[in-house]
Design a protein around this motif. Structure first.
Motif, PDB file in Angstrom:
ATOM      1  N   ALA A  34      49.227  40.668  33.397  1.00 55.93           N
ATOM      2  CA  ALA A  34      48.381  41.676  33.012  1.00 55.93           C
ATOM      3  C   ALA A  34      46.758  41.269  32.821  1.00 55.93           C
ATOM      4  O   ALA A  34      46.229  41.506  34.042  1.00 55.93           O
ATOM      5  N   ARG A  35      46.540  41.347  31.234  1.00 52.72           N
ATOM      6  CA  ARG A  35      45.331  40.802  31.564  1.00 52.72           C
ATOM      7  C   ARG A  35      44.654  39.975  31.929  1.00 52.72           C
ATOM      8  O   ARG A  35      43.363  39.558  33.010  1.00 52.72           O
ATOM      9  N   ARG A  36      45.770  38.736  32.406  1.00 52.86           N
ATOM     10  CA  ARG A  36      45.142  37.853  33.758  1.00 52.86           C
ATOM     11  C   ARG A  36      45.420  38.389  34.967  1.00 52.86           C
ATOM     12  O   ARG A  36      43.884  37.610  35.708  1.00 52.86           O
ATOM     13  N   LEU A  37      46.059  38.861  35.356  1.00 49.79           N
ATOM     14  CA  LEU A  37      45.890  39.553  37.160  1.00 49.79           C
ATOM     15  C   LEU A  37      44.731  40.507  37.443  1.00 49.79           C
ATOM     16  O   LEU A  37      44.030  40.521  38.007  1.00 49.79           O
ATOM     17  N   ILE A  38      44.556  41.113  36.092  1.00 51.84           N
ATOM     18  CA  ILE A  38      42.974  41.819  35.907  1.00 51.84           C
ATOM     19  C   ILE A  38      42.163  41.330  36.409  1.00 51.84           C
ATOM     20  O   ILE A  38      40.955  41.490  37.143  1.00 51.84           O
ATOM     21  N   GLU A  39      41.486  40.005  35.426  1.00 54.76           N
ATOM     22  CA  GLU A  39      40.323  39.288  35.625  1.00 54.76           C
ATOM     23  C   GLU A  39      40.655  38.542  36.788  1.00 54.76           C
ATOM     24  O   GLU A  39      39.640  38.561  37.474  1.00 54.76           O
ATOM     25  N   ALA A  40      42.114  38.247  37.961  1.00 56.72           N
ATOM     26  CA  ALA A  40      41.622  37.842  39.096  1.00 56.72           C
ATOM     27  C   ALA A  40      41.788  38.520  39.615  1.00 56.72           C
ATOM     28  O   ALA A  40      41.266  38.244  40.990  1.00 56.72           O
ATOM     29  N   GLY A  41      41.488  40.084  39.883  1.00 53.55           N
ATOM     30  CA  GLY A  41      41.156  40.974  40.541  1.00 53.55           C
ATOM     31  C   GLY A  41      42.148  41.770  41.004  1.00 53.55           C
ATOM     32  O   GLY A  41      41.353  43.573  42.146  1.00 53.55           O
ATOM     33  N   VAL A  42      42.490  41.587  40.389  1.00 53.86           N
ATOM     34  CA  VAL A  42      44.458  43.313  40.730  1.00 53.86           C
ATOM     35  C   VAL A  42      43.656  44.384  39.921  1.00 53.86           C
ATOM     36  O   VAL A  42      42.995  44.589  39.159  1.00 53.86           O
TER      37      VAL A  42
END
Length: 429
Positions: free
Chosen positions: A275-283
């Motif tokens: 979840a953290r990585r997806l948010i950082e990717a722009g989700v």
């Protein structure tokens, strides 16, 4: 076969299976990833783009209804048949105590807050906490989920990144309702990950050739479509192909990109790292779940196993967001559909209890380091000011830059507010 909308099944005490559904073939028959993006592109031609101030959100759903009295609203002075087996511990904020199985959160409570005076409805569904409307209403009204609203408004996000991701599959609560199919979540579960890369032997040049061929097929399909299902959906395969070729989402889902120490911190709760990585990717919006909380029997035995995992997951996620300077740009909430009965039953469990529940909140520029509201001495109901689930959701919408008084037309063209009950939780803002 791309598992675009998930396949997880959750069964609760009522025997109803919350089966996630709609597996579709990538670029094949039925609703494909490309179709979803076409619909989204067509819709956004009339929507406008999101505010530059719009932030991101993470919704953590605890399916089955977690016990508020054994997590964030302990009653150590109540009779034994109510207070249960767990003891409260002090946090680093004077006057705030939480469960002894949450030592990591206790040390960082200045970065967290809990709303203890929430009321809910007696429904085994995520619909209320995802849309702001109970299942009995939304089954016919079709109000969109929080993630679907984010998807509709997030018009200036990167084309290769889906605005709404569900790491827990598809459910009624994640549905876009009258916003349309294009705002359903992307669910990278099951075999879906394999579809986020070029197949063996397929070069970018061959991918371009396939795209041209797909465009011609799509034109033909629209011409022969008698149902009108394709009406208003412009050719927009580019974004779907972008997801495959750019690798942005694939990289976010690949936890091997993190160093071993970080992976070890999240061992057993890897979805929170994803979840953290997806948010950082722009989700723009991610929803996930952890555990099963329908503890009609052996409540304390179950929670002794589950609460430390929740503590590990929350502490790592929230601290990572702070370490990356994202604490004001991402709002996080963790809640279930209702609380549990104050009185312990004959099976050492707690049953459904909608008059009171708690929700954990973090980030989004909201006021942290507090416990908002209180229940009475037995944890039965809010003692003073009761807040509803939609009111907390209204607060979360505002935190990411969305006005909950905004309207969208429903299937009949009638303008509908995002939320009808829009007063915020005033202590958080």
């Amino acid at each position: 076969m791309l598992n675009f909308f998930g396949s997880t099944t959750n069964s609760f005490c009522d025997g109803v299976s919350r089966r996630n559904f709609l597996k579709v073939g990538t670029f094949g028959a039925g609703l494909t990833l490309a179709d979803a993006y076409r619909a989204q592109a067509a819709a956004k031609k009339t929507e406008g783009t999101r505010s530059k101030a719009m932030k991101s959100a993470i919704f953590i759903y605890l399916p089955g209804g977690p016990s508020h009295l054994d997590m964030y609203d302990l009653k150590p002075d109540a009779p034994k048949e109510i207070r249960g087996e767990f003891n409260p511990i002090a946090t680093n904020v004077p006057g705030v105590q939480i469960c002894e199985h949450f030592p990591l959160q206790a040390k960082m409570w200045d970065k967290l807050a809990v709303v203890r005076s929430l009321t809910s409805v007696d429904e085994h569904s995520d619909t209320l906490v995802m849309t702001g409307y109970p299942d009995r209403v939304n089954a016919t009204a079709g109000h969109p989920s929080f993630g679907a609203v984010v998807s509709k408004l997030r018009g200036d996000g990167p084309e290769s990144v889906p605005p709404f991701v569900s790491l827990r599959g598809m459910s009624r609560g994640t549905e876009p309702g009258y916003l349309g199919l294009s705002h359903r979540p992307f669910t990278p579960s099951g075999p879906g990950n394999a579809n986020l890369k070029l197949a063996g032997g397929v070069t970018p040049e061959r991918l371009d050739t396939r795209k041209t061929l797909l465009d011609s097929f799509d034109d033909t399909r629209r011409e022969i479509d008698a149902s009108g299902a394709m009406k208003g959906i412009d050719a927009y395969t580019e974004r779907a192909l972008d997801m495959v070729s750019s690798g942005v989402v694939r990289n976010a889902l690949n936890l091997e990109k993190e160093d071993k120490a970080t992976r070890d911190r999240y061992k057993g709760v890897e979805q929170f790292l994803t979840a953290r990585r997806l948010i950082e990717a722009g989700v723009g919006f991610v929803t996930l779940s952890i555990g099963g909380w329908d503890t009609h029997g052996q409540n304390f035995q179950s929670l002794k196993k589950q609460l430390p995992k929740v503590d590990q997951a929350i502490a790592n996620l929230i601290q990572d967001l702070h370490d990356r300077g994202l604490q004001d740009d991402v709002v996080t909430v963790m809640w279930g559909e209702f609380g549990r009965t104050p009185k312990i039953n004959a099976s050492a469990g707690r049953d459904h209890w909608s008059p009171a529940m708690s929700a954990l909140v973090a980030g989004g520029g909201l006021k942290m380091g507090q416990a908002v509201g209180a229940t009475n001495a037995k944890g039965e109901r809010p003692k003073d000011w009761a807040y509803t689930v939609p009111q907390l959701m209204s607060t979360l919408y505002r935190a990411i830059g969305i006005d909950p008084a905004m309207t969208f037309p429903n299937g009949s063209g009638r303008p509908m507010y995002i939320l009808d009950d829009r007063d915020p939780v005033r202590e958080l803002v």
